[in-house]
Design an enzyme around this catalytic site. Structure first.
Site, mmCIF file in Angstrom:
data_model
loop_
_atom_site.group_PDB
_atom_site.id
_atom_site.type_symbol
_atom_site.label_atom_id
_atom_site.label_comp_id
_atom_site.label_asym_id
_atom_site.label_seq_id
_atom_site.Cartn_x
_atom_site.Cartn_y
_atom_site.Cartn_z
ATOM 1 N N SER A 71 0.851 -1.127 -0.034
ATOM 2 C CA SER A 71 -0.085 0.018 -0.070
ATOM 3 C C SER A 71 0.808 1.166 -0.014
ATOM 4 O O SER A 71 2.121 1.215 -0.467
ATOM 5 C CB SER A 71 -0.908 0.106 1.149
ATOM 6 O OG SER A 71 -1.832 0.835 1.147
ATOM 7 N N TYR B 96 -5.142 7.910 -6.956
ATOM 8 C CA TYR B 96 -4.334 6.715 -6.581
ATOM 9 C C TYR B 96 -4.529 6.416 -5.109
ATOM 10 O O TYR B 96 -4.284 5.228 -4.707
ATOM 11 C CB TYR B 96 -2.875 7.326 -6.832
ATOM 12 C CG TYR B 96 -2.014 6.337 -6.393
ATOM 13 C CD1 TYR B 96 -1.447 5.135 -7.051
ATOM 14 C CD2 TYR B 96 -0.902 6.686 -5.286
ATOM 15 C CE1 TYR B 96 -0.442 4.578 -6.361
ATOM 16 C CE2 TYR B 96 0.003 5.980 -4.682
ATOM 17 C CZ TYR B 96 0.355 5.165 -5.279
ATOM 18 O OH TYR B 96 1.349 4.180 -4.534
ATOM 19 N N LYS C 92 -5.276 2.857 -2.810
ATOM 20 C CA LYS C 92 -4.059 2.409 -1.792
ATOM 21 C C LYS C 92 -5.033 2.309 -0.371
ATOM 22 O O LYS C 92 -4.726 1.368 0.526
ATOM 23 C CB LYS C 92 -2.871 3.313 -1.715
ATOM 24 C CG LYS C 92 -2.057 3.173 -2.820
ATOM 25 C CD LYS C 92 -1.599 1.599 -3.101
ATOM 26 C CE LYS C 92 -0.680 1.580 -4.151
ATOM 27 N NZ LYS C 92 -0.343 -0.017 -4.456
#
Length: 263
Positions: free
Chosen positions: A136, A149, A153
């Protein structure tokens, strides 16, 4: 020899994982869409005496993803460790970003990670051994403005936490790695590589040490760890409460039926 499959293995954190696992005695399956970089890493690691397979595929492509899934599901060549490291990021603010690039983030960062994990876990559980490392990012906790993005994560963190809870007692472990800013280093590192950020090799060492201790979350770097410790406190409290509630229900069931089921 145990076998590890590493995605995004042509550079940076992926190549650092590959190097460390090779030193630990793993044979390797390396996955990346960059065939040139992948072959460079594979050649280096074969020089250490390890067997190295190369799968030069794009995980955002259905055919490429299916090929990696099939390798993970091959019972005759079991994979003992899966490192879901591959990830893509379009740093453009969401409203200005290209839709196809946003979709690629989801395809690689979420869909591929989920499907590869799903392909790997049944065999690991059947063999009562194995591990999955999901990479992550610190951005999953504190995202930049309009950063899509980061949302992917954050999903990796939640996914890893919930699936890891279901693996207790199976002999299979899962951990999420919260990667902060890393040095921009290739494998082997060029002379002009950036020295800013965390050392990828050190991040890998910390993650594998945390995995060996049975932890579900690894946060290398004291600055990142200090922030995450605060942000994780409510979730840790809820986990503890849930475990206590579960034990309480189990004890109540025993008291209601102390002699067990009748035959």
């Amino acid at each position: 020899m145990p076998t590890a499959l590493v995605t995004g293995a042509s550079r940076g954190l992926g190549s650092a994982f590959a190097g460390r696992l090779a030193r630990d005695g793993h044979d390797l399956v390396l996955v990346d869409r960059d065939r040139t970089g992948l072959e460079r890493v594979a050649t280096f690691l074969r020089g250490t005496g390890r067997s190295v397979e190369v799968l030069a595929v794009d995980l955002s492509d259905e055919k490429g993803l299916a090929a990696v899934q099939a390798r993970l599901e091959d019972a005759d060549r079991p994979v003992d460790m899966l490192v879901n490291n591959a990830g893509v990021s379009d740093e453009t603010e969401f409203t200005a970003a290209d839709v196809d690039k946003l979709q690629a983030e989801i395809d690689v960062n979420i869909t591929a990670l989920m499907r590869l994990t799903r392909a790997a876990l049944p065999g690991m559980k059947e063999r009562h051994r194995g591990a999955v490392i999901n990479v992550s990012s610190f951005a999953g906790y504190l995202a930049g403005r309009g950063d899509a993005y980061a949302a992917s994560k954050a999903w990796v963190l939640t996914f890893s936490d919930t699936v890891a809870a279901s693996l207790e007692g199976t002999g299979v472990r899962m951990i999420a790695l919260v990667a902060g800013q890393l040095r921009n280093a290739m494998f082997p590192a060029p002379a002009d590589a950036s020295r800013d950020g965390l050392d990828p090799a050190g991040v890998v060492d910390t993650c594998l040490a945390d995995l060996a201790k049975g932890r579900r979350l690894s946060v290398p770097g004291w600055r990142y760890r200090a922030v995450v410790d605060v942000l994780e406190l409510p979730r840790r409290t809820l986990r503890t409460a849930a475990r206590l509630a579960g034990k309480g229900r189990a004890q109540a069931a025993v008291l209601r039926n102390p002699v067990g089921p009748h035959t």
